[in-house]
Motif scaffolding. Structure first.
Motif, mmCIF file in Angstrom:
data_model
loop_
_atom_site.group_PDB
_atom_site.id
_atom_site.type_symbol
_atom_site.label_atom_id
_atom_site.label_comp_id
_atom_site.label_asym_id
_atom_site.label_seq_id
_atom_site.Cartn_x
_atom_site.Cartn_y
_atom_site.Cartn_z
ATOM 1 N N GLU A 394 0.781 -1.166 0.099
ATOM 2 C CA GLU A 394 0.116 -0.020 -0.147
ATOM 3 C C GLU A 394 0.878 1.304 0.059
ATOM 4 O O GLU A 394 0.370 2.253 -0.282
ATOM 5 C CB GLU A 394 -0.819 0.042 1.215
ATOM 6 C CG GLU A 394 -1.938 -1.186 1.134
ATOM 7 C CD GLU A 394 -3.012 -0.741 -0.126
ATOM 8 O OE1 GLU A 394 -3.136 0.574 -0.527
ATOM 9 O OE2 GLU A 394 -3.534 -1.672 -0.838
ATOM 10 N N LYS A 397 1.707 3.262 -3.574
ATOM 11 C CA LYS A 397 0.439 4.049 -3.959
ATOM 12 C C LYS A 397 0.870 5.412 -4.451
ATOM 13 O O LYS A 397 0.839 5.903 -5.353
ATOM 14 C CB LYS A 397 -1.043 3.654 -3.494
ATOM 15 C CG LYS A 397 -1.762 4.378 -4.521
ATOM 16 C CD LYS A 397 -3.099 4.029 -3.959
ATOM 17 C CE LYS A 397 -4.494 4.548 -4.819
ATOM 18 N NZ LYS A 397 -5.750 4.281 -4.222
ATOM 19 N N GLU A 407 -0.825 5.525 -12.854
ATOM 20 C CA GLU A 407 -2.047 5.072 -12.253
ATOM 21 C C GLU A 407 -1.681 3.616 -11.636
ATOM 22 O O GLU A 407 -0.872 2.743 -12.240
ATOM 23 C CB GLU A 407 -3.258 4.421 -13.414
ATOM 24 C CG GLU A 407 -4.458 4.200 -12.728
ATOM 25 C CD GLU A 407 -5.705 3.945 -13.867
ATOM 26 O OE1 GLU A 407 -6.609 3.454 -13.323
ATOM 27 O OE2 GLU A 407 -5.345 4.779 -14.775
ATOM 28 N N PHE A 408 -1.716 3.592 -10.364
ATOM 29 C CA PHE A 408 -1.404 2.499 -9.464
ATOM 30 C C PHE A 408 -2.317 1.181 -9.813
ATOM 31 O O PHE A 408 -3.629 1.403 -9.749
ATOM 32 C CB PHE A 408 -1.421 2.764 -7.982
ATOM 33 C CG PHE A 408 -0.881 1.642 -7.133
ATOM 34 C CD1 PHE A 408 0.640 1.611 -7.292
ATOM 35 C CD2 PHE A 408 -1.612 0.779 -6.495
ATOM 36 C CE1 PHE A 408 1.447 0.663 -6.504
ATOM 37 C CE2 PHE A 408 -0.794 -0.228 -5.681
ATOM 38 C CZ PHE A 408 0.594 -0.220 -5.501
ATOM 39 N N PRO A 409 -2.062 0.101 -10.230
ATOM 40 C CA PRO A 409 -2.711 -1.041 -10.345
ATOM 41 C C PRO A 409 -3.648 -1.457 -9.329
ATOM 42 O O PRO A 409 -3.396 -1.644 -8.006
ATOM 43 C CB PRO A 409 -1.819 -2.231 -10.731
ATOM 44 C CG PRO A 409 -0.542 -1.803 -10.083
ATOM 45 C CD PRO A 409 -0.456 -0.523 -10.019
ATOM 46 N N THR A 410 -5.026 -1.943 -9.751
ATOM 47 C CA THR A 410 -6.062 -2.172 -8.534
ATOM 48 C C THR A 410 -5.725 -3.494 -8.199
ATOM 49 O O THR A 410 -6.098 -3.939 -6.920
ATOM 50 C CB THR A 410 -7.579 -2.027 -8.992
ATOM 51 O OG1 THR A 410 -7.577 -2.537 -10.454
ATOM 52 C CG2 THR A 410 -7.806 -0.383 -9.312
ATOM 53 N N ASP A 411 -5.076 -4.437 -9.108
ATOM 54 C CA ASP A 411 -5.111 -5.819 -9.064
ATOM 55 C C ASP A 411 -3.409 -6.165 -8.456
ATOM 56 O O ASP A 411 -2.437 -5.836 -9.231
ATOM 57 C CB ASP A 411 -5.035 -6.552 -10.160
ATOM 58 C CG ASP A 411 -5.069 -8.246 -9.962
ATOM 59 O OD1 ASP A 411 -4.878 -8.525 -8.665
ATOM 60 O OD2 ASP A 411 -5.217 -8.792 -10.868
ATOM 61 N N SER A 412 -3.282 -6.296 -7.021
ATOM 62 C CA SER A 412 -2.001 -6.433 -6.795
ATOM 63 C C SER A 412 -1.070 -7.611 -7.348
ATOM 64 O O SER A 412 -0.032 -7.558 -7.414
ATOM 65 C CB SER A 412 -1.926 -6.665 -5.247
ATOM 66 O OG SER A 412 -2.746 -8.079 -4.793
ATOM 67 N N GLU A 414 -0.400 -7.822 -10.358
ATOM 68 C CA GLU A 414 0.275 -7.121 -11.541
ATOM 69 C C GLU A 414 1.721 -6.685 -10.749
ATOM 70 O O GLU A 414 2.387 -6.194 -11.610
ATOM 71 C CB GLU A 414 -0.547 -5.848 -11.929
ATOM 72 C CG GLU A 414 -1.586 -6.503 -12.808
ATOM 73 C CD GLU A 414 -2.733 -5.242 -13.374
ATOM 74 O OE1 GLU A 414 -1.732 -4.227 -13.710
ATOM 75 O OE2 GLU A 414 -3.792 -5.427 -13.632
#
Length: 489
Positions: A394, A397, A407-412, A414
């Protein structure tokens, strides 16, 4: 000198659209790319705006002739041409330099901070060339690398009146204190999609003796470790390598597009530190062990040998970045404790270890380096960041959004975490040098990952060495007895 510069057309188009939609009269940021002196060519991958400072102020602003800050490019009076010509450009140099320093830590092999871009009118740009050239020099110093042989940086100007792009080459002096601007041919094309990716997992086991007070300047832990990392850089510089299992000899190796594995053919350890020291002169030893995962990107126009140079530089830059992060954290912790009027004993060993005196230390200290993780960036390419042993993903981000405008990936899933355990360092002065230098299983602080770190040295434990010596003596005695019996017969 870089004579031509190619920018990625997709990314630069996005930047242009963003700037033209904005109402700001000025903006400054970093140019992310690569300069190749052998090809006399530069590559621009993206432009990253410098964020507002801690007070929320923009790092770049236009000051009109009356000393007021212009808030919008649309508010310039039509009859104030003379006033516009007397306007000046204010740049928060320290903030831009700090941005360059932190962004350089997040870039991988083959990608660097190669200059700055500025979004201002044509007339204001002409009035501010000295200030902009000084900014380019400062950015180079903040984001410089030890293996960079290019003494030039880019100044990219995006003018909104009229809308056009121009690129200038800032040639730096030998001591990087001055520079001169020269025009460069600038065009766009498809670059990011054609990059080749190279990956290397580099294992190391470095040991640096801690001498008694001999007048040496290297006494502080962080200084000694930095010096040891530079020794590692010298050793890496001349080693041979395999790419996809094939020995690299010059630039004759042909590679397909896509992903490639790199392995360095390191020489066997020669225990050079043991040969140079004896027990009376040495208090202990500094051990640096672990694995560094490195990624590097190569343009189709560049030779294969450049990929190896970029990988080696990325490994060393990653180690130095982790050391800088630890030192920065230790400095902030000390300041917070001092400001709170608390005692120095409230600091943990990991917070104090960066600045302790090696020669005054009389106990073993251990800590883990920050761990490297990879975050998706542009068209399959990655950037990196570092997390401490107690941190989670976290914390990445804010860094990615603020520093890189990504843009930070929403799926960790990745986010890549190839370093399951971070490199670790141990300062051992509680034992004699000889015990520590040959001991691969010395006890460490259970809070760190030193005991679990992969060991790649060829030293053997003391018990094994003793057994080998006894076996050799026994074998020699048997041989003597057999020889005597045979002689009598």
């Amino acid at each position: 000198m870089v004579k031509s510069v190619i920018g990625d057309e997709n990314q630069l188009k996005l930047v242009e659209d963003r700037l033209t939609r904005s109402a700001v009269p000025s903006q400054i940021g970093l140019v992310i790319g690569k300069l190749n002196s052998k090809l006399d060519r530069g590559f621009v991958y993206d432009l990253v705006p410098t964020p507002p400072n801690d007070a929320g102020e923009q790092p770049c602003s236009v000051i009109d002739g009356a000393g007021a800050v212009s808030k919008s490019k649309k508010k310039v009076p039509s009859k104030a041409k003379s006033q516009s010509e007397s306007s000046s450009l204010f740049i928060d140099h320290d903030w831009v330099f700090e941005h360059a320093r932190q962004v350089s830590r997040m870039l991988l092999g083959g990608m660097k901070v190669v200059g700055i871009y500025i979004w201002v009118s044509e007339s204001l740009f002409k009035n501010s060339t000295i200030t902009l050239c000084q900014t380019v020099i400062g950015v180079e110093q903040a984001a410089s690398t030890m293996m960079d042989d290019v003494n030039e940086r880019l100044l990219l100007h995006i003018s909104y009146s009229p809308l056009r792009w121009t690129c200038r080459n800032c040639s730096l002096s030998a001591n990087n204190t001055s520079g001169s601007l020269w025009p460069s041919d600038f065009k766009t094309g498809k670059i990011l999609g054609s990059l080749q990716t190279f990956r290397c997992m580099h294992n190391f086991d470095l040991r640096l003796p801690i001498p008694r007070d001999d007048g040496s300047d290297i006494k502080i832990f962080s200084d000694a470790l930095r010096n040891e990392i530079m020794v590692c850089a010298k050793e890496l510089k001349g080693v041979k390598a395999l790419i996809d299992g094939k020995l690299v000899a010059g630039d004759d190796l042909s590679l397909s597009d896509g992903f490639h594995e790199v392995d360095f053919l390191l020489p066997f350890m020669q225990d050079k530190y043991l040969e140079a020291c004896n027990q009376k002169e040495v208090l202990g030893v500094l051990l640096l062990r672990g694995s560094v995962c490195s990624l590097s990107y190569l343009n189709s126009k560049e030779p294969v040998s450049q990929a190896l140079v970029d990988i080696k530089e990325d490994i060393i830059r990653s180690l130095l970045s982790r050391l800088d992060i630890m030192c920065d954290e230790a400095e902030r912790d000390v300041e917070s404790v001092t400001g709170g009027d608390q005692g120095a004993n409230s600091l943990s060993s990991e917070e104090c270890i960066a600045n302790f005196d090696l020669q005054a230390q009389r106990k073993q200290c251990s800590l883990s380096f920050p761990r490297r993780v990879f975050v998706p960036w542009l068209e399959g390419a990655y950037i990196c960041d570092y997390i401490q042993s107690k941190e989670t993903l976290e914390v990445l981000k804010d860094h990615c959004v603020e520093l890189m405008s990504v843009e930070f990936p929403t799926d960790s899933s990745e986010i890549l975490e190839p370093e399951s355990e971070a490199p670790a360092v141990t300062a051992s002065t509680g034992k004699t040098f000889w015990n520590v230098a040959t001991d691969h299983s010395s006890p460490v602080d259970p809070r760190t990952s030193v005991s679990k770190t992969r060991k790649t040295g060829n030293g053997r434990p003391a018990k094994t060495a003793d057994f080998v010596v006894l076996f050799a003596i026994f074998f020699l005695l048997v041989a003597v007895v057999v020889f005597n019996i045979t002689g009598k017969m």
